[in-house]
Design a protein around this motif. Sequence first.
Motif, PDB file in Angstrom:
ATOM      1  N   LYS A   5       0.828  -1.208   0.000  1.00  0.00           N
ATOM      2  CA  LYS A   5       0.000   0.000   0.000  1.00  0.00           C
ATOM      3  C   LYS A   5       0.860   1.254   0.000  1.00  0.00           C
ATOM      4  O   LYS A   5       0.577   2.214  -0.713  1.00  0.00           O
ATOM      5  CB  LYS A   5      -0.921   0.009   1.221  1.00  0.00           C
ATOM      6  N   THR A   6       1.908   1.237   0.789  1.00  0.00           N
ATOM      7  CA  THR A   6       2.798   2.389   0.848  1.00  0.00           C
ATOM      8  C   THR A   6       3.519   2.592  -0.479  1.00  0.00           C
ATOM      9  O   THR A   6       3.626   3.724  -0.971  1.00  0.00           O
ATOM     10  CB  THR A   6       3.828   2.196   1.977  1.00  0.00           C
ATOM     11  N   ASN A  12       1.859   6.144  -7.162  1.00  0.00           N
ATOM     12  CA  ASN A  12       0.695   6.755  -7.795  1.00  0.00           C
ATOM     13  C   ASN A  12       0.501   8.212  -7.382  1.00  0.00           C
ATOM     14  O   ASN A  12      -0.371   8.876  -7.915  1.00  0.00           O
ATOM     15  CB  ASN A  12      -0.553   5.935  -7.458  1.00  0.00           C
ATOM     16  N   ARG A  13       1.269   8.709  -6.457  1.00  0.00           N
ATOM     17  CA  ARG A  13       1.060  10.061  -5.945  1.00  0.00           C
ATOM     18  C   ARG A  13       1.112  11.142  -7.019  1.00  0.00           C
ATOM     19  O   ARG A  13       0.251  12.026  -7.019  1.00  0.00           O
ATOM     20  CB  ARG A  13       2.049  10.355  -4.826  1.00  0.00           C
ATOM     21  N   PRO A  14       2.069  11.147  -7.957  1.00  0.00           N
ATOM     22  CA  PRO A  14       2.067  12.218  -8.962  1.00  0.00           C
ATOM     23  C   PRO A  14       0.837  12.198  -9.868  1.00  0.00           C
ATOM     24  O   PRO A  14       0.394  13.237 -10.350  1.00  0.00           O
ATOM     25  CB  PRO A  14       3.331  11.943  -9.785  1.00  0.00           C
ATOM     26  N   ALA A  15       0.267  11.033 -10.121  1.00  0.00           N
ATOM     27  CA  ALA A  15      -0.863  10.916 -11.041  1.00  0.00           C
ATOM     28  C   ALA A  15      -2.204  10.915 -10.333  1.00  0.00           C
ATOM     29  O   ALA A  15      -3.243  11.010 -10.977  1.00  0.00           O
ATOM     30  CB  ALA A  15      -0.721   9.642 -11.857  1.00  0.00           C
ATOM     31  N   PHE A  16      -2.216  10.827  -9.017  1.00  0.00           N
ATOM     32  CA  PHE A  16      -3.463  10.670  -8.279  1.00  0.00           C
ATOM     33  C   PHE A  16      -4.380  11.874  -8.451  1.00  0.00           C
ATOM     34  O   PHE A  16      -5.584  11.716  -8.665  1.00  0.00           O
ATOM     35  CB  PHE A  16      -3.163  10.433  -6.798  1.00  0.00           C
ATOM     36  N   VAL A  17      -3.832  13.072  -8.373  1.00  0.00           N
ATOM     37  CA  VAL A  17      -4.656  14.277  -8.496  1.00  0.00           C
ATOM     38  C   VAL A  17      -5.288  14.346  -9.880  1.00  0.00           C
ATOM     39  O   VAL A  17      -6.484  14.620 -10.010  1.00  0.00           O
ATOM     40  CB  VAL A  17      -3.810  15.536  -8.206  1.00  0.00           C
ATOM     41  N   PHE A  18      -4.500  14.072 -10.912  1.00  0.00           N
ATOM     42  CA  PHE A  18      -5.036  14.091 -12.272  1.00  0.00           C
ATOM     43  C   PHE A  18      -6.147  13.055 -12.442  1.00  0.00           C
ATOM     44  O   PHE A  18      -7.206  13.355 -13.001  1.00  0.00           O
ATOM     45  CB  PHE A  18      -3.911  13.828 -13.278  1.00  0.00           C
ATOM     46  N   VAL A  48      -1.967   8.799 -20.883  1.00  0.00           N
ATOM     47  CA  VAL A  48      -1.282  10.091 -20.801  1.00  0.00           C
ATOM     48  C   VAL A  48      -0.372  10.134 -19.578  1.00  0.00           C
ATOM     49  O   VAL A  48       0.780  10.575 -19.657  1.00  0.00           O
ATOM     50  CB  VAL A  48      -2.315  11.241 -20.773  1.00  0.00           C
ATOM     51  N   VAL A  49      -0.876   9.674 -18.450  1.00  0.00           N
ATOM     52  CA  VAL A  49      -0.082   9.688 -17.225  1.00  0.00           C
ATOM     53  C   VAL A  49       1.124   8.763 -17.344  1.00  0.00           C
ATOM     54  O   VAL A  49       2.240   9.119 -16.932  1.00  0.00           O
ATOM     55  CB  VAL A  49      -0.959   9.305 -16.011  1.00  0.00           C
ATOM     56  N   MET A  50       0.929   7.586 -17.916  1.00  0.00           N
ATOM     57  CA  MET A  50       2.050   6.654 -18.089  1.00  0.00           C
ATOM     58  C   MET A  50       3.099   7.236 -19.027  1.00  0.00           C
ATOM     59  O   MET A  50       4.302   7.089 -18.778  1.00  0.00           O
ATOM     60  CB  MET A  50       1.552   5.320 -18.625  1.00  0.00           C
ATOM     61  N   ASP A  82      -7.744   2.520  -8.903  1.00  0.00           N
ATOM     62  CA  ASP A  82      -8.438   3.727  -9.336  1.00  0.00           C
ATOM     63  C   ASP A  82      -9.767   3.398  -9.999  1.00  0.00           C
ATOM     64  O   ASP A  82     -10.748   4.125  -9.812  1.00  0.00           O
ATOM     65  CB  ASP A  82      -7.554   4.532 -10.271  1.00  0.00           C
ATOM     66  N   LEU A  83      -9.843   2.317 -10.762  1.00  0.00           N
ATOM     67  CA  LEU A  83     -11.119   1.933 -11.373  1.00  0.00           C
ATOM     68  C   LEU A  83     -12.140   1.498 -10.326  1.00  0.00           C
ATOM     69  O   LEU A  83     -13.336   1.762 -10.477  1.00  0.00           O
ATOM     70  CB  LEU A  83     -10.915   0.829 -12.404  1.00  0.00           C
TER      71      LEU A  83
END
Length: 102
Positions: A5-6, A12-18, A48-50, A82-83
């Motif tokens: 989880k950590t 995923n932190r940089p893409a989480f907001v998007f 796009v994020v990848m 995320d899904l």
Amino acid sequence: MYKLKTILYQFNRPAFVFNMLLSLVLIYYRTKVDYPAAIFVKLCGYGVVMAYQYFMANQTYFYFRNAGYRIRRLYTYSIIADLIIFSILYLIPSIIYAIIHA
């Protein structure tokens, strides 16, 4: 499991907001966008994020590789998580509407 989880959170932190902003926009326009189209848009957003992470932040991959995690597996876990969150958020207004107008 706690370590995974950590690691997923850090990965995923940089893409989480998007991804969450895209989810909220799709939920807001849910009368115009049905669920399969929303999933397609989400998958395009993942692409796009990848691509961004691959071309702009590729030095972070070494951290996860050195920690013993495969990048494809981390992407798979991130997309599935995320899904699941998106599906739950997408269904909540329908359930509330069905309860109110029953």
